[in-house]
Design a protein around this motif. Structure first.
Motif, PDB file in Angstrom:
ATOM      1  N   LYS A   4      22.890 -14.734 -47.148  1.00  0.00           N
ATOM      2  CA  LYS A   4      24.295 -14.874 -47.530  1.00  0.00           C
ATOM      3  C   LYS A   4      24.606 -13.973 -48.726  1.00  0.00           C
ATOM      4  CE  LYS A   4      27.540 -18.695 -47.782  1.00  0.00           C
ATOM      5  NZ  LYS A   4      27.657 -20.089 -48.165  1.00  0.00           N
ATOM      6  N   THR A  58      20.168 -18.553 -47.935  1.00  0.00           N
ATOM      7  CA  THR A  58      20.896 -18.206 -49.165  1.00  0.00           C
ATOM      8  C   THR A  58      20.775 -16.710 -49.446  1.00  0.00           C
ATOM      9  OG1 THR A  58      19.801 -20.221 -49.934  1.00  0.00           O
ATOM     10  CG2 THR A  58      21.343 -19.205 -51.458  1.00  0.00           C
ATOM     11  N   LYS A  61      24.793 -10.437 -47.634  1.00  0.00           N
ATOM     12  CA  LYS A  61      26.042 -10.217 -46.913  1.00  0.00           C
ATOM     13  C   LYS A  61      27.190 -10.036 -47.911  1.00  0.00           C
ATOM     14  CE  LYS A  61      27.595 -12.128 -42.548  1.00  0.00           C
ATOM     15  NZ  LYS A  61      27.781 -13.398 -41.851  1.00  0.00           N
ATOM     16  N   ASN A  62      27.234 -10.938 -48.914  1.00  0.00           N
ATOM     17  CA  ASN A  62      28.287 -10.874 -49.934  1.00  0.00           C
ATOM     18  C   ASN A  62      28.231  -9.569 -50.716  1.00  0.00           C
ATOM     19  OD1 ASN A  62      29.149 -13.340 -49.152  1.00  0.00           O
ATOM     20  ND2 ASN A  62      28.151 -14.488 -50.825  1.00  0.00           N
TER      21      ASN A  62
END
Ligand SMILES: Nc1ncnc2c1ncn2[C@@H]1O[C@H](COP(=O)(O)OP(=O)(O)OP(=O)(O)O)[C@@H](O)[C@H]1O
Length: 479
Positions: free
Chosen positions: A467, A464, A470-471
Protein backbone atom coordinates in the motif's frame (compact mmCIF):
# COMPACT_ATOMS: atom_id res chain seq x y z
CA UNK A 1 -15.03 -84.57 -10.47
CA UNK A 2 -12.91 -86.76 -8.16
CA UNK A 3 -14.34 -88.84 -5.34
CA UNK A 4 -12.80 -89.25 -1.90
CA UNK A 5 -11.18 -92.64 -2.72
CA UNK A 6 -9.27 -91.19 -5.65
CA UNK A 7 -7.83 -88.53 -3.32
CA UNK A 8 -6.01 -91.25 -1.37
CA UNK A 9 -8.40 -91.80 1.55
CA UNK A 10 -9.04 -95.36 2.83
CA UNK A 11 -12.35 -97.09 2.19
CA UNK A 12 -13.39 -96.99 5.84
CA UNK A 13 -12.93 -93.22 5.91
CA UNK A 14 -14.83 -92.75 2.63
CA UNK A 15 -17.63 -94.84 4.16
CA UNK A 16 -17.57 -92.68 7.26
CA UNK A 17 -17.94 -89.56 5.08
CA UNK A 18 -20.90 -91.13 3.25
CA UNK A 19 -22.65 -91.79 6.54
CA UNK A 20 -22.44 -88.06 7.22
CA UNK A 21 -23.88 -87.20 3.81
CA UNK A 22 -20.48 -86.07 2.54
CA UNK A 23 -20.23 -87.88 -0.81
CA UNK A 24 -18.24 -85.72 -3.21
CA UNK A 25 -15.27 -83.60 -2.23
CA UNK A 26 -15.62 -79.83 -2.51
CA UNK A 27 -12.88 -78.06 -4.56
CA UNK A 28 -10.82 -77.13 -1.46
CA UNK A 29 -10.95 -80.76 -0.33
CA UNK A 30 -10.17 -82.12 -3.80
CA UNK A 31 -7.09 -79.92 -4.06
CA UNK A 32 -5.69 -79.87 -0.53
CA UNK A 33 -6.24 -83.46 0.65
CA UNK A 34 -3.76 -85.09 -1.83
CA UNK A 35 -1.08 -82.46 -1.06
CA UNK A 36 -1.46 -83.02 2.70
CA UNK A 37 -1.34 -86.80 2.27
CA UNK A 38 1.87 -86.31 0.26
CA UNK A 39 3.41 -84.74 3.36
CA UNK A 40 3.38 -81.11 2.24
CA UNK A 41 2.51 -78.02 4.24
CA UNK A 42 -0.68 -76.48 2.97
CA UNK A 43 -2.45 -73.14 2.85
CA UNK A 44 -6.07 -73.36 1.81
CA UNK A 45 -8.12 -70.27 1.06
CA UNK A 46 -11.72 -71.00 0.15
CA UNK A 47 -15.05 -69.28 0.67
CA UNK A 48 -17.05 -69.61 3.87
CA UNK A 49 -19.01 -72.84 4.20
CA UNK A 50 -16.96 -74.65 1.54
CA UNK A 51 -15.78 -77.53 3.73
CA UNK A 52 -12.33 -76.37 4.81
CA UNK A 53 -12.62 -78.24 8.12
CA UNK A 54 -12.96 -81.66 6.47
CA UNK A 55 -10.13 -80.64 4.09
CA UNK A 56 -7.74 -80.90 7.04
CA UNK A 57 -9.57 -83.36 9.33
CA UNK A 58 -9.79 -86.13 6.70
CA UNK A 59 -6.07 -86.35 5.79
CA UNK A 60 -5.05 -86.06 9.46
CA UNK A 61 -7.40 -88.91 10.43
CA UNK A 62 -6.06 -90.95 7.49
CA UNK A 63 -2.44 -90.41 8.60
CA UNK A 64 -3.33 -91.06 12.22
CA UNK A 65 -4.84 -94.45 11.27
CA UNK A 66 -1.50 -95.41 9.67
CA UNK A 67 0.54 -94.55 12.78
CA UNK A 68 -1.67 -93.86 15.80
CA UNK A 69 -0.12 -92.12 18.79
CA UNK A 70 -0.73 -89.07 20.98
CA UNK A 71 -0.27 -86.18 20.76
CA UNK A 72 -0.40 -86.51 16.95
CA UNK A 73 -2.09 -83.29 15.93
CA UNK A 74 -2.61 -79.82 17.37
CA UNK A 75 -5.33 -77.54 16.02
CA UNK A 76 -5.37 -73.88 17.03
CA UNK A 77 -8.40 -71.72 16.48
CA UNK A 78 -9.37 -68.22 17.66
CA UNK A 79 -12.63 -68.95 19.50
CA UNK A 80 -13.77 -71.47 22.09
CA UNK A 81 -16.98 -72.38 20.27
CA UNK A 82 -15.04 -73.11 17.12
CA UNK A 83 -12.69 -75.41 19.04
CA UNK A 84 -15.67 -77.56 20.10
CA UNK A 85 -17.02 -77.63 16.54
CA UNK A 86 -13.69 -78.77 15.08
CA UNK A 87 -13.17 -81.40 17.80
CA UNK A 88 -16.59 -82.81 16.98
CA UNK A 89 -15.60 -83.31 13.32
CA UNK A 90 -12.46 -85.19 14.40
CA UNK A 91 -14.51 -87.31 16.81
CA UNK A 92 -17.16 -88.21 14.23
CA UNK A 93 -14.82 -88.93 11.31
CA UNK A 94 -12.28 -90.72 13.51
CA UNK A 95 -14.84 -92.81 15.42
CA UNK A 96 -13.88 -96.16 13.84
CA UNK A 97 -10.29 -95.50 15.02
CA UNK A 98 -11.35 -94.70 18.57
CA UNK A 99 -9.84 -91.24 18.07
CA UNK A 100 -9.41 -89.38 21.37
CA UNK A 101 -9.54 -85.60 21.32
CA UNK A 102 -8.96 -83.01 24.00
CA UNK A 103 -10.40 -79.50 23.96
CA UNK A 104 -8.32 -76.87 25.71
CA UNK A 105 -10.07 -73.51 25.89
CA UNK A 106 -10.39 -70.66 28.35
CA UNK A 107 -13.32 -70.36 30.73
CA UNK A 108 -13.30 -74.11 31.47
CA UNK A 109 -11.72 -76.11 34.28
CA UNK A 110 -7.94 -76.08 33.90
CA UNK A 111 -7.22 -79.09 36.12
CA UNK A 112 -9.38 -81.51 34.15
CA UNK A 113 -7.82 -80.18 30.94
CA UNK A 114 -4.33 -80.84 32.36
CA UNK A 115 -5.32 -84.42 33.25
CA UNK A 116 -6.75 -84.99 29.77
CA UNK A 117 -3.59 -83.59 28.18
CA UNK A 118 -1.42 -85.92 30.26
CA UNK A 119 -3.42 -88.88 28.89
CA UNK A 120 -1.92 -88.24 25.45
CA UNK A 121 -4.99 -87.63 23.31
CA UNK A 122 -4.52 -88.07 19.56
CA UNK A 123 -5.76 -84.60 18.74
CA UNK A 124 -5.69 -81.40 20.81
CA UNK A 125 -7.99 -78.59 19.71
CA UNK A 126 -7.29 -75.35 21.48
CA UNK A 127 -7.44 -71.60 21.67
CA UNK A 128 -3.89 -70.19 21.93
CA UNK A 129 -4.23 -68.42 25.31
CA UNK A 130 -5.28 -71.43 27.37
CA UNK A 131 -2.81 -73.84 25.75
CA UNK A 132 0.03 -71.37 26.35
CA UNK A 133 -1.10 -71.15 30.01
CA UNK A 134 -0.84 -74.95 30.32
CA UNK A 135 2.61 -74.96 28.74
CA UNK A 136 3.81 -72.23 31.12
CA UNK A 137 2.35 -73.82 34.22
CA UNK A 138 2.82 -77.59 33.84
CA UNK A 139 5.02 -80.23 32.29
CA UNK A 140 2.50 -83.04 32.29
CA UNK A 141 2.35 -83.34 28.53
CA UNK A 142 4.63 -83.09 25.53
CA UNK A 143 3.99 -81.93 22.01
CA UNK A 144 7.52 -82.71 20.85
CA UNK A 145 6.29 -85.46 18.53
CA UNK A 146 3.30 -83.89 16.90
CA UNK A 147 3.05 -84.50 13.18
CA UNK A 148 0.46 -81.83 12.35
CA UNK A 149 0.00 -78.22 13.42
CA UNK A 150 -3.20 -76.70 12.05
CA UNK A 151 -4.10 -73.04 12.23
CA UNK A 152 -7.79 -72.68 11.47
CA UNK A 153 -8.83 -69.09 10.71
CA UNK A 154 -5.07 -68.61 10.37
CA UNK A 155 -5.20 -64.93 9.42
CA UNK A 156 -7.08 -64.12 12.63
CA UNK A 157 -4.58 -66.05 14.74
CA UNK A 158 -1.65 -64.23 13.18
CA UNK A 159 -2.99 -60.69 12.87
CA UNK A 160 -2.63 -58.28 15.75
CA UNK A 161 -6.28 -57.48 16.37
CA UNK A 162 -8.08 -56.71 19.62
CA UNK A 163 -6.96 -60.08 20.96
CA UNK A 164 -3.31 -60.45 20.12
CA UNK A 165 -2.23 -64.09 20.01
CA UNK A 166 1.42 -63.42 19.10
CA UNK A 167 2.98 -64.12 22.52
CA UNK A 168 0.90 -67.25 23.11
CA UNK A 169 1.72 -68.55 19.63
CA UNK A 170 5.42 -68.02 20.30
CA UNK A 171 5.14 -70.03 23.52
CA UNK A 172 3.29 -72.85 21.74
CA UNK A 173 5.53 -72.95 18.66
CA UNK A 174 8.56 -73.21 20.96
CA UNK A 175 7.32 -76.61 22.20
CA UNK A 176 6.65 -78.11 18.76
CA UNK A 177 9.10 -80.09 16.63
CA UNK A 178 10.56 -78.29 13.60
CA UNK A 179 9.81 -81.38 11.49
CA UNK A 180 6.05 -81.32 11.17
CA UNK A 181 3.36 -80.49 8.66
CA UNK A 182 1.75 -77.09 9.08
CA UNK A 183 -1.69 -76.48 7.60
CA UNK A 184 -3.29 -73.04 7.40
CA UNK A 185 -6.90 -72.44 6.44
CA UNK A 186 -9.24 -69.46 6.20
CA UNK A 187 -11.72 -67.77 3.88
CA UNK A 188 -9.53 -64.67 4.01
CA UNK A 189 -5.99 -65.99 3.92
CA UNK A 190 -4.57 -63.97 1.07
CA UNK A 191 -4.59 -60.67 2.96
CA UNK A 192 -1.88 -61.81 5.36
CA UNK A 193 -0.11 -64.30 3.16
CA UNK A 194 3.41 -62.97 3.69
CA UNK A 195 3.12 -63.49 7.46
CA UNK A 196 1.77 -66.99 6.98
CA UNK A 197 4.63 -68.05 4.72
CA UNK A 198 7.01 -67.65 7.67
CA UNK A 199 5.11 -70.30 9.62
CA UNK A 200 4.62 -72.90 6.88
CA UNK A 201 7.96 -73.53 5.23
CA UNK A 202 7.95 -77.11 4.03
CA UNK A 203 7.28 -76.74 0.27
CA UNK A 204 3.90 -75.17 1.06
CA UNK A 205 1.11 -76.05 -1.29
CA UNK A 206 -1.12 -73.02 -1.72
CA UNK A 207 -4.67 -73.35 -2.94
CA UNK A 208 -7.16 -70.57 -3.43
CA UNK A 209 -10.52 -70.82 -5.16
CA UNK A 210 -10.36 -69.17 -8.58
CA UNK A 211 -13.64 -67.27 -8.34
CA UNK A 212 -13.36 -63.49 -8.57
CA UNK A 213 -15.97 -62.87 -5.92
CA UNK A 214 -15.12 -63.55 -2.29
CA UNK A 215 -18.62 -64.52 -1.18
CA UNK A 216 -20.80 -67.40 -2.37
CA UNK A 217 -23.28 -67.04 -5.23
CA UNK A 218 -26.10 -68.47 -3.14
CA UNK A 219 -25.90 -65.45 -0.82
CA UNK A 220 -28.23 -62.55 -1.58
CA UNK A 221 -26.36 -59.54 -0.20
CA UNK A 222 -28.46 -56.53 0.68
CA UNK A 223 -28.21 -53.24 2.51
CA UNK A 224 -30.71 -50.88 4.11
CA UNK A 225 -29.83 -47.19 4.32
CA UNK A 226 -30.97 -45.81 7.67
CA UNK A 227 -30.31 -42.80 9.87
CA UNK A 228 -28.49 -43.88 13.06
CA UNK A 229 -31.51 -43.07 15.23
CA UNK A 230 -33.89 -45.26 13.19
CA UNK A 231 -31.59 -48.29 13.03
CA UNK A 232 -33.28 -50.26 15.81
CA UNK A 233 -36.72 -49.66 14.32
CA UNK A 234 -35.46 -51.07 11.02
CA UNK A 235 -34.09 -54.09 12.88
CA UNK A 236 -37.41 -54.80 14.59
CA UNK A 237 -39.26 -54.29 11.31
CA UNK A 238 -36.96 -56.69 9.41
CA UNK A 239 -37.32 -59.40 12.04
CA UNK A 240 -41.10 -58.98 12.09
CA UNK A 241 -41.12 -59.32 8.30
CA UNK A 242 -39.12 -62.56 8.39
CA UNK A 243 -41.30 -63.94 11.15
CA UNK A 244 -44.43 -63.21 9.13
CA UNK A 245 -43.10 -64.57 5.86
CA UNK A 246 -41.17 -67.71 6.92
CA UNK A 247 -41.93 -70.69 9.15
CA UNK A 248 -38.60 -72.39 9.35
CA UNK A 249 -36.03 -69.68 9.81
CA UNK A 250 -33.31 -68.50 12.12
CA UNK A 251 -31.43 -65.22 12.15
CA UNK A 252 -27.97 -64.21 13.33
CA UNK A 253 -27.56 -60.55 14.17
CA UNK A 254 -24.11 -59.07 14.55
CA UNK A 255 -23.42 -55.94 16.54
CA UNK A 256 -20.27 -54.12 17.63
CA UNK A 257 -20.13 -54.33 21.44
CA UNK A 258 -21.07 -56.75 24.24
CA UNK A 259 -23.26 -54.05 25.80
CA UNK A 260 -25.13 -53.43 22.58
CA UNK A 261 -25.57 -57.18 22.21
CA UNK A 262 -27.12 -57.33 25.68
CA UNK A 263 -29.39 -54.30 25.13
CA UNK A 264 -30.63 -55.53 21.74
CA UNK A 265 -31.38 -58.96 23.20
CA UNK A 266 -33.42 -57.38 26.01
CA UNK A 267 -35.17 -55.07 23.55
CA UNK A 268 -36.15 -57.81 21.07
CA UNK A 269 -37.47 -59.92 23.94
CA UNK A 270 -39.74 -57.01 24.89
CA UNK A 271 -41.17 -57.37 21.37
CA UNK A 272 -41.69 -61.11 22.03
CA UNK A 273 -38.97 -62.38 19.70
CA UNK A 274 -37.20 -65.52 20.93
CA UNK A 275 -33.75 -64.01 21.25
CA UNK A 276 -30.52 -65.19 22.84
CA UNK A 277 -27.04 -63.68 22.89
CA UNK A 278 -23.41 -64.66 22.55
CA UNK A 279 -20.55 -62.37 23.54
CA UNK A 280 -17.31 -62.46 25.46
CA UNK A 281 -18.68 -60.92 28.68
CA UNK A 282 -20.81 -64.01 29.28
CA UNK A 283 -19.66 -66.98 31.34
CA UNK A 284 -18.31 -69.70 29.06
CA UNK A 285 -20.91 -72.27 30.16
CA UNK A 286 -23.66 -69.78 29.30
CA UNK A 287 -22.04 -69.15 25.91
CA UNK A 288 -22.09 -72.88 25.10
CA UNK A 289 -25.64 -73.27 26.42
CA UNK A 290 -26.93 -70.35 24.34
CA UNK A 291 -25.25 -71.61 21.20
CA UNK A 292 -26.69 -75.08 21.75
CA UNK A 293 -30.20 -73.62 22.18
CA UNK A 294 -29.82 -71.62 18.98
CA UNK A 295 -28.49 -74.63 17.06
CA UNK A 296 -31.45 -76.67 18.25
CA UNK A 297 -33.83 -73.87 17.11
CA UNK A 298 -35.18 -73.43 20.64
CA UNK A 299 -34.32 -69.78 20.06
CA UNK A 300 -34.64 -68.42 16.52
CA UNK A 301 -32.55 -65.28 16.91
CA UNK A 302 -28.95 -65.08 18.03
CA UNK A 303 -27.40 -61.67 18.67
CA UNK A 304 -23.63 -61.84 18.76
CA UNK A 305 -20.46 -59.84 18.62
CA UNK A 306 -17.68 -60.82 16.25
CA UNK A 307 -16.78 -63.66 18.61
CA UNK A 308 -19.32 -65.62 16.51
CA UNK A 309 -18.33 -64.14 13.14
CA UNK A 310 -15.94 -66.88 12.09
CA UNK A 311 -16.35 -70.55 11.40
CA UNK A 312 -19.61 -71.39 13.18
CA UNK A 313 -21.56 -73.87 11.09
CA UNK A 314 -25.29 -73.65 11.79
CA UNK A 315 -27.21 -74.87 8.73
CA UNK A 316 -30.56 -73.38 9.84
CA UNK A 317 -29.30 -69.79 9.64
CA UNK A 318 -31.05 -68.24 6.65
CA UNK A 319 -30.53 -64.60 7.46
CA UNK A 320 -27.59 -62.58 8.76
CA UNK A 321 -28.26 -58.99 9.81
CA UNK A 322 -25.37 -56.63 10.39
CA UNK A 323 -26.71 -54.18 12.97
CA UNK A 324 -23.52 -52.21 12.39
CA UNK A 325 -21.54 -52.10 9.15
CA UNK A 326 -18.30 -53.95 9.90
CA UNK A 327 -15.26 -51.69 9.95
CA UNK A 328 -13.11 -54.32 8.26
CA UNK A 329 -14.27 -55.83 4.95
CA UNK A 330 -12.94 -59.25 5.85
CA UNK A 331 -15.05 -59.30 9.02
CA UNK A 332 -18.01 -58.70 6.69
CA UNK A 333 -17.03 -61.81 4.67
CA UNK A 334 -16.94 -63.99 7.80
CA UNK A 335 -20.14 -62.57 9.31
CA UNK A 336 -22.31 -63.03 6.20
CA UNK A 337 -20.68 -66.44 5.71
CA UNK A 338 -22.72 -67.76 8.65
CA UNK A 339 -25.54 -68.27 6.14
CA UNK A 340 -25.64 -69.75 2.61
CA UNK A 341 -23.30 -72.56 3.62
CA UNK A 342 -22.61 -75.83 1.77
CA UNK A 343 -24.70 -74.84 -1.27
CA UNK A 344 -27.73 -73.54 0.68
CA UNK A 345 -29.32 -70.16 -0.02
CA UNK A 346 -29.25 -67.26 2.41
CA UNK A 347 -29.74 -63.52 2.76
CA UNK A 348 -27.57 -60.92 4.43
CA UNK A 349 -28.78 -57.43 5.27
CA UNK A 350 -26.39 -54.72 6.40
CA UNK A 351 -27.78 -51.65 8.14
CA UNK A 352 -25.86 -48.71 6.73
CA UNK A 353 -25.95 -45.25 8.28
CA UNK A 354 -24.82 -41.97 6.77
CA UNK A 355 -21.41 -42.50 8.41
CA UNK A 356 -20.84 -45.95 6.89
CA UNK A 357 -20.95 -45.32 3.14
CA UNK A 358 -17.15 -45.52 2.77
CA UNK A 359 -17.14 -48.84 4.65
CA UNK A 360 -19.64 -50.31 2.20
CA UNK A 361 -17.45 -49.16 -0.67
CA UNK A 362 -14.40 -50.98 0.70
CA UNK A 363 -16.51 -54.09 1.38
CA UNK A 364 -17.77 -54.08 -2.21
CA UNK A 365 -14.24 -53.64 -3.48
CA UNK A 366 -12.97 -56.66 -1.54
CA UNK A 367 -15.84 -59.00 -2.33
CA UNK A 368 -16.08 -57.80 -5.95
CA UNK A 369 -19.85 -57.66 -5.66
CA UNK A 370 -22.27 -54.74 -5.37
CA UNK A 371 -24.69 -54.94 -2.44
CA UNK A 372 -28.32 -54.42 -3.49
CA UNK A 373 -30.80 -52.29 -1.62
CA UNK A 374 -33.32 -54.26 0.44
CA UNK A 375 -36.77 -52.81 -0.15
CA UNK A 376 -38.43 -51.54 3.02
CA UNK A 377 -41.66 -49.55 3.32
CA UNK A 378 -40.40 -46.58 5.35
CA UNK A 379 -43.88 -45.69 6.58
CA UNK A 380 -44.10 -49.07 8.36
CA UNK A 381 -40.79 -48.42 10.13
CA UNK A 382 -41.77 -44.92 11.21
CA UNK A 383 -44.96 -46.33 12.74
CA UNK A 384 -42.93 -48.30 15.31
CA UNK A 385 -40.06 -45.81 15.72
CA UNK A 386 -41.18 -44.20 19.00
CA UNK A 387 -42.13 -47.50 20.59
CA UNK A 388 -38.77 -49.07 19.65
CA UNK A 389 -36.71 -46.12 20.86
CA UNK A 390 -38.61 -45.91 24.17
CA UNK A 391 -38.18 -49.66 24.69
CA UNK A 392 -34.47 -49.44 23.94
CA UNK A 393 -34.05 -46.59 26.44
CA UNK A 394 -35.92 -48.62 29.08
CA UNK A 395 -33.61 -51.58 28.44
CA UNK A 396 -30.56 -49.34 28.72
CA UNK A 397 -31.77 -48.04 32.09
CA UNK A 398 -32.45 -51.60 33.23
CA UNK A 399 -28.96 -52.69 32.22
CA UNK A 400 -27.39 -49.68 33.92
CA UNK A 401 -29.03 -50.77 37.17
CA UNK A 402 -27.22 -54.13 36.92
CA UNK A 403 -23.48 -54.52 37.39
CA UNK A 404 -22.79 -55.00 33.65
CA UNK A 405 -20.23 -52.17 33.35
CA UNK A 406 -18.68 -53.16 36.65
CA UNK A 407 -18.32 -56.74 35.41
CA UNK A 408 -16.61 -55.42 32.29
CA UNK A 409 -14.11 -53.60 34.46
CA UNK A 410 -13.52 -56.72 36.58
CA UNK A 411 -13.01 -58.82 33.44
CA UNK A 412 -10.47 -56.31 32.16
CA UNK A 413 -8.59 -56.46 35.47
CA UNK A 414 -8.66 -60.28 35.42
CA UNK A 415 -7.25 -60.29 31.89
CA UNK A 416 -4.39 -57.99 32.94
CA UNK A 417 -3.58 -60.20 35.93
CA UNK A 418 -3.51 -63.24 33.63
CA UNK A 419 -1.09 -61.35 31.38
CA UNK A 420 1.14 -60.87 34.42
CA UNK A 421 0.37 -57.13 34.71
CA UNK A 422 -0.69 -55.10 37.73
CA UNK A 423 -4.13 -53.56 36.91
CA UNK A 424 -3.58 -50.51 39.16
CA UNK A 425 -0.17 -49.85 37.68
CA UNK A 426 -1.58 -50.28 34.18
CA UNK A 427 -4.40 -47.81 34.96
CA UNK A 428 -1.81 -45.32 36.28
CA UNK A 429 0.32 -45.82 33.16
CA UNK A 430 -2.70 -45.34 30.92
CA UNK A 431 -3.67 -42.14 32.74
CA UNK A 432 -0.10 -40.84 32.46
CA UNK A 433 0.01 -41.70 28.78
CA UNK A 434 -3.28 -39.93 28.20
CA UNK A 435 -1.93 -36.88 30.10
CA UNK A 436 1.25 -36.81 27.99
CA UNK A 437 -0.79 -37.20 24.81
CA UNK A 438 -3.12 -34.38 25.79
CA UNK A 439 -0.11 -32.16 26.68
CA UNK A 440 1.44 -33.00 23.31
CA UNK A 441 -1.80 -32.11 21.57
CA UNK A 442 -2.04 -28.78 23.40
CA UNK A 443 1.61 -28.03 22.61
CA UNK A 444 1.05 -28.82 18.93
CA UNK A 445 -2.02 -26.61 18.91
CA UNK A 446 -0.08 -23.75 20.50
CA UNK A 447 2.71 -24.05 17.93
CA UNK A 448 0.18 -24.06 15.14
CA UNK A 449 -1.53 -20.99 16.56
CA UNK A 450 1.81 -19.14 16.88
CA UNK A 451 2.74 -20.02 13.29
CA UNK A 452 -0.64 -18.85 12.07
CA UNK A 453 -0.29 -15.62 14.02
CA UNK A 454 3.18 -15.03 12.58
CA UNK A 455 1.83 -15.67 9.10
CA UNK A 456 -0.97 -13.18 9.72
CA UNK A 457 1.52 -10.52 10.91
CA UNK A 458 3.76 -11.10 7.89
CA UNK A 459 0.80 -10.87 5.54
CA UNK A 460 -0.31 -7.66 7.19
CA UNK A 461 3.22 -6.24 6.85
CA UNK A 462 3.34 -7.25 3.19
CA UNK A 463 -0.02 -5.58 2.52
CA UNK A 464 1.00 -2.38 4.32
CA UNK A 465 4.27 -2.27 2.41
CA UNK A 466 2.44 -2.79 -0.89
CA UNK A 467 0.00 0.00 0.00
CA UNK A 468 2.84 2.32 0.93
CA UNK A 469 4.57 1.61 -2.40
CA UNK A 470 1.35 2.25 -4.27
CA UNK A 471 0.85 5.57 -2.45
CA UNK A 472 4.45 6.53 -3.10
CA UNK A 473 4.08 5.78 -6.84
CA UNK A 474 0.83 7.79 -6.98
CA UNK A 475 2.53 10.76 -5.20
CA UNK A 476 5.48 10.62 -7.64
CA UNK A 477 3.07 10.62 -10.59
CA UNK A 478 1.16 13.70 -9.42
CA UNK A 479 4.49 15.47 -8.68
N1 LIG B 1 -17.82 -82.62 0.58
C1 LIG B 1 -18.88 -82.13 1.22
N2 LIG B 1 -20.14 -82.33 0.75
C2 LIG B 1 -21.21 -81.83 1.40
N3 LIG B 1 -21.14 -81.13 2.55
C3 LIG B 1 -19.91 -80.89 3.06
C4 LIG B 1 -18.73 -81.39 2.43
N4 LIG B 1 -17.67 -81.02 3.17
C5 LIG B 1 -18.17 -80.33 4.22
N5 LIG B 1 -19.51 -80.25 4.17
C6 LIG B 1 -20.41 -79.55 5.11
O1 LIG B 1 -20.36 -78.16 4.77
C7 LIG B 1 -20.56 -77.35 5.93
C8 LIG B 1 -19.52 -76.25 6.01
O2 LIG B 1 -18.25 -76.80 6.21
P1 LIG B 1 -17.14 -76.07 7.07
O3 LIG B 1 -17.69 -75.65 8.38
O4 LIG B 1 -15.94 -76.93 7.06
O5 LIG B 1 -16.90 -74.76 6.19
P2 LIG B 1 -15.66 -73.77 6.18
O6 LIG B 1 -15.15 -73.73 4.78
O7 LIG B 1 -14.70 -74.13 7.24
O8 LIG B 1 -16.39 -72.38 6.50
P3 LIG B 1 -15.88 -71.10 7.34
O9 LIG B 1 -14.93 -70.37 6.46
O10 LIG B 1 -17.11 -70.34 7.60
O11 LIG B 1 -15.22 -71.62 8.56
C9 LIG B 1 -20.51 -78.31 7.12
O12 LIG B 1 -21.83 -78.52 7.59
C10 LIG B 1 -19.94 -79.59 6.55
O13 LIG B 1 -20.42 -80.74 7.19
Amino acid sequence: MADFSSLGLSDWLVKQCKQLGVNKPTPVQENCIPAILEGRDCMGCAKTGSGKTAAFVLPVVQKLSEDPYGIFCLVLTPTRELAYQIAEQFRVLGKPLGLRDCIVVGGMDMVSQAIELSNQPHVVVSTPGRLADHIRSSNTFSMRKIQFLILDEADRLLEQGCTDFTKDLETILGTLPAKRQTLLFSATLTDTLHELKNIAMNRPFFWESTSETRTVEELDQRYVLTPEKVKDAYLVHLIQKFTDEHDDWSIMIFTNTCKNCQILTMMLREFNFQTISLHSMMKQKQRFANLAKFKASVFKILIATDVAARGLDIPTVQVVINHNTPGLPKIYIHRVGRTARAGRHGVSITLVTQYDIHLVQSIEELIQTKLKEYPVVEKEVLKILTQVNVTRRQCEIKLESTDFDEKKEINKRKQLILEGKDPDLEAKRKAELEKIQSQKKKFKQRIQETIQQQQRVQLKKKLTKRKQMKNKKAAQKTA
